[in-house]
Scaffold this active site. Structure first.
Site, PDB file in Angstrom:
ATOM      1  N   LYS A  42       0.807  -1.207   0.000  1.00  0.00           N
ATOM      2  CA  LYS A  42       0.000   0.000   0.000  1.00  0.00           C
ATOM      3  C   LYS A  42       0.852   1.274   0.000  1.00  0.00           C
ATOM      4  O   LYS A  42       0.371   2.362  -0.332  1.00  0.00           O
ATOM      5  CB  LYS A  42      -0.889   0.032   1.260  1.00  0.00           C
ATOM      6  N   GLY A  43       2.083   1.149   0.416  1.00  0.00           N
ATOM      7  CA  GLY A  43       2.904   2.315   0.745  1.00  0.00           C
ATOM      8  C   GLY A  43       3.078   3.365  -0.336  1.00  0.00           C
ATOM      9  O   GLY A  43       3.191   4.545  -0.034  1.00  0.00           O
ATOM     10  N   ASP A  99       7.392   3.350  -1.781  1.00  0.00           N
ATOM     11  CA  ASP A  99       7.536   4.466  -0.849  1.00  0.00           C
ATOM     12  C   ASP A  99       8.976   4.623  -0.371  1.00  0.00           C
ATOM     13  O   ASP A  99       9.503   5.718  -0.321  1.00  0.00           O
ATOM     14  CB  ASP A  99       6.577   4.300   0.347  1.00  0.00           C
ATOM     15  N   ASP A 102      14.517   0.256   1.814  1.00  0.00           N
ATOM     16  CA  ASP A 102      15.068   0.066   3.151  1.00  0.00           C
ATOM     17  C   ASP A 102      16.093  -1.073   3.070  1.00  0.00           C
ATOM     18  O   ASP A 102      17.205  -0.867   2.599  1.00  0.00           O
ATOM     19  CB  ASP A 102      13.896  -0.228   4.094  1.00  0.00           C
ATOM     20  N   LYS A 130      16.939   4.654   2.255  1.00  0.00           N
ATOM     21  CA  LYS A 130      17.708   4.511   3.502  1.00  0.00           C
ATOM     22  C   LYS A 130      18.902   3.599   3.202  1.00  0.00           C
ATOM     23  O   LYS A 130      18.866   2.405   3.527  1.00  0.00           O
ATOM     24  CB  LYS A 130      16.861   3.782   4.550  1.00  0.00           C
ATOM     25  N   PHE A 151      12.781   5.756  11.418  1.00  0.00           N
ATOM     26  CA  PHE A 151      11.486   5.221  11.010  1.00  0.00           C
ATOM     27  C   PHE A 151      10.544   6.393  10.781  1.00  0.00           C
ATOM     28  O   PHE A 151      10.322   7.207  11.681  1.00  0.00           O
ATOM     29  CB  PHE A 151      10.917   4.253  12.045  1.00  0.00           C
ATOM     30  N   VAL A 152       9.998   6.487   9.571  1.00  0.00           N
ATOM     31  CA  VAL A 152       9.169   7.637   9.221  1.00  0.00           C
ATOM     32  C   VAL A 152       7.774   7.199   8.772  1.00  0.00           C
ATOM     33  O   VAL A 152       7.577   6.059   8.343  1.00  0.00           O
ATOM     34  CB  VAL A 152       9.833   8.477   8.106  1.00  0.00           C
ATOM     35  N   ASP A 158       3.355   3.884   6.634  1.00  0.00           N
ATOM     36  CA  ASP A 158       2.574   3.593   7.827  1.00  0.00           C
ATOM     37  C   ASP A 158       3.437   3.139   9.000  1.00  0.00           C
ATOM     38  O   ASP A 158       4.576   2.700   8.827  1.00  0.00           O
ATOM     39  CB  ASP A 158       1.589   2.453   7.545  1.00  0.00           C
TER      40      ASP A 158
HETATM   41  P1  IMP Z   1      12.478  -3.185   2.313  1.00  0.00           P
HETATM   42  O1  IMP Z   1      13.116  -3.467   3.646  1.00  0.00           O
HETATM   43  O2  IMP Z   1      13.380  -2.344   1.432  1.00  0.00           O
HETATM   44  O3  IMP Z   1      12.035  -4.463   1.663  1.00  0.00           O
HETATM   45  O4  IMP Z   1      11.198  -2.301   2.591  1.00  0.00           O
HETATM   46  C1  IMP Z   1       9.980  -2.925   2.853  1.00  0.00           C
HETATM   47  C2  IMP Z   1       8.894  -2.001   3.273  1.00  0.00           C
HETATM   48  O5  IMP Z   1       9.138  -1.668   4.630  1.00  0.00           O
HETATM   49  C3  IMP Z   1       8.720  -0.658   2.586  1.00  0.00           C
HETATM   50  O6  IMP Z   1       8.046  -0.715   1.356  1.00  0.00           O
HETATM   51  C4  IMP Z   1       7.861   0.031   3.632  1.00  0.00           C
HETATM   52  O7  IMP Z   1       6.509  -0.392   3.516  1.00  0.00           O
HETATM   53  C5  IMP Z   1       8.428  -0.519   4.935  1.00  0.00           C
HETATM   54  N1  IMP Z   1       9.331   0.468   5.563  1.00  0.00           N
HETATM   55  C6  IMP Z   1      10.668   0.507   5.590  1.00  0.00           C
HETATM   56  N2  IMP Z   1      11.124   1.569   6.266  1.00  0.00           N
HETATM   57  C7  IMP Z   1      10.017   2.237   6.686  1.00  0.00           C
HETATM   58  C8  IMP Z   1       9.806   3.444   7.428  1.00  0.00           C
HETATM   59  O8  IMP Z   1      10.723   4.172   7.864  1.00  0.00           O
HETATM   60  N3  IMP Z   1       8.495   3.783   7.651  1.00  0.00           N
HETATM   61  C9  IMP Z   1       7.444   3.055   7.186  1.00  0.00           C
HETATM   62  N4  IMP Z   1       7.593   1.940   6.483  1.00  0.00           N
HETATM   63  C10 IMP Z   1       8.871   1.535   6.231  1.00  0.00           C
HETATM   64 MG    MG Z   2       4.648  -0.506   5.304  1.00  0.00          MG
END
Ligand code: IMP
Ligand code: MG
Length: 189
Positions: A42-43, A99, A102, A130, A151-152, A158
């Site tokens: 959803k992000g 979004d 990470d 990040k 964390f934002v 969300d």
């Molecule tokens: P990944 O760790 O790059 O696979 O990111 C997975 C998902 O974690 C992202 O699409 C976001 O939904 C969530 N996420 C990572 N960091 C944050 C944050 O700081 N705030 C909110 N959601 C986050």
């Molecule tokens: Mg999320």
């Protein structure tokens, strides 16, 4: 909701300016291409909705729904609930829009699937990056902002399913984050 916010990192007007700049770069990069934008839900819903309205070039739109299970602020296991069909991706230049980049596991896994469905090219576009938390082999081809290991929430992002509707990107107060860490979210994207 506003009372849970510690500080605003990117205001509404900063987001508008950043999306405008990014849209200009994407327009140059994809002019004459068979572009399909895949919004990762959803992000990315807010970001993608603003972004595509600033692309004055032909494009198609698809959605992927990816859910990372974690303790609320870190992601671990990934499951993909919805993904565009081969007919939507075959022969296309695909832009994955999320979004935040990470650990990189979400976009890395989705990129592999996009290529497996016949895409000619796949690139990634994120609102936030990040880099300090990366564990998968992936970089953003396009991004608006790099942030530290914070964390934002807001503008689609969300915490335990909430705060996506804040019109800016913000950090939550430590008590708010600590309060629900134990419950987990399992919230898509
Ligand atoms: P990944 O760790 O790059 O696979 O990111 C997975 C998902 O974690 C992202 O699409 C976001 O939904 C969530 N996420 C990572 N960091 C944050 C944050 O700081 N705030 C909110 N959601 C986050
Ligand atoms: Mg999320």
């Amino acid at each position: 909701m506003q009372q849970d916010v510690e500080r605003i990192l990117f205001s509404e007007s900063e987001l508008v300016d950043a999306v405008e700049l990014l849209a200009g770069n994407l327009t140059e990069a994809y002019r004459g291409s068979d572009l399909t934008v895949v919004s990762v839900l959803k992000g990315s819903c807010v970001f993608a909705a603003d972004l595509i309205r600033r692309l004055p070039i032909p494009m198609e739109l698809g959605f992927a729904v990816a859910e990372s299970y974690g303790d609320g602020t870190t992601s671990s296991e990934l499951s993909v609930h919805h993904f565009p069909a081969r007919e939507e991706l075959d022969g296309r230049d695909v832009l994955l829009v999320d979004d935040i980049l990470d650990s990189g596991r979400t976009l890395s896994a989705l990129r592999t699937r996009v290529l497996a469905r016949g895409a000619v090219s796949v690139r990634t576009c994120v609102l936030l990056d990040k880099p300090s938390r990366r564990s998968a082999e992936i970089e953003a081809d396009f991004r608006c902002f790099e942030i530290d290991d914070l964390f934002v929430v807001g503008y689609g992002l969300d915490f335990a399913g909430r705060y996506r509707n804040l019109p800016y990107v913000a950090e939550l107060r430590a008590e708010v984050l600590a309060g629900s860490l134990a419950s987990g979210s399992g919230e898509a994207g």
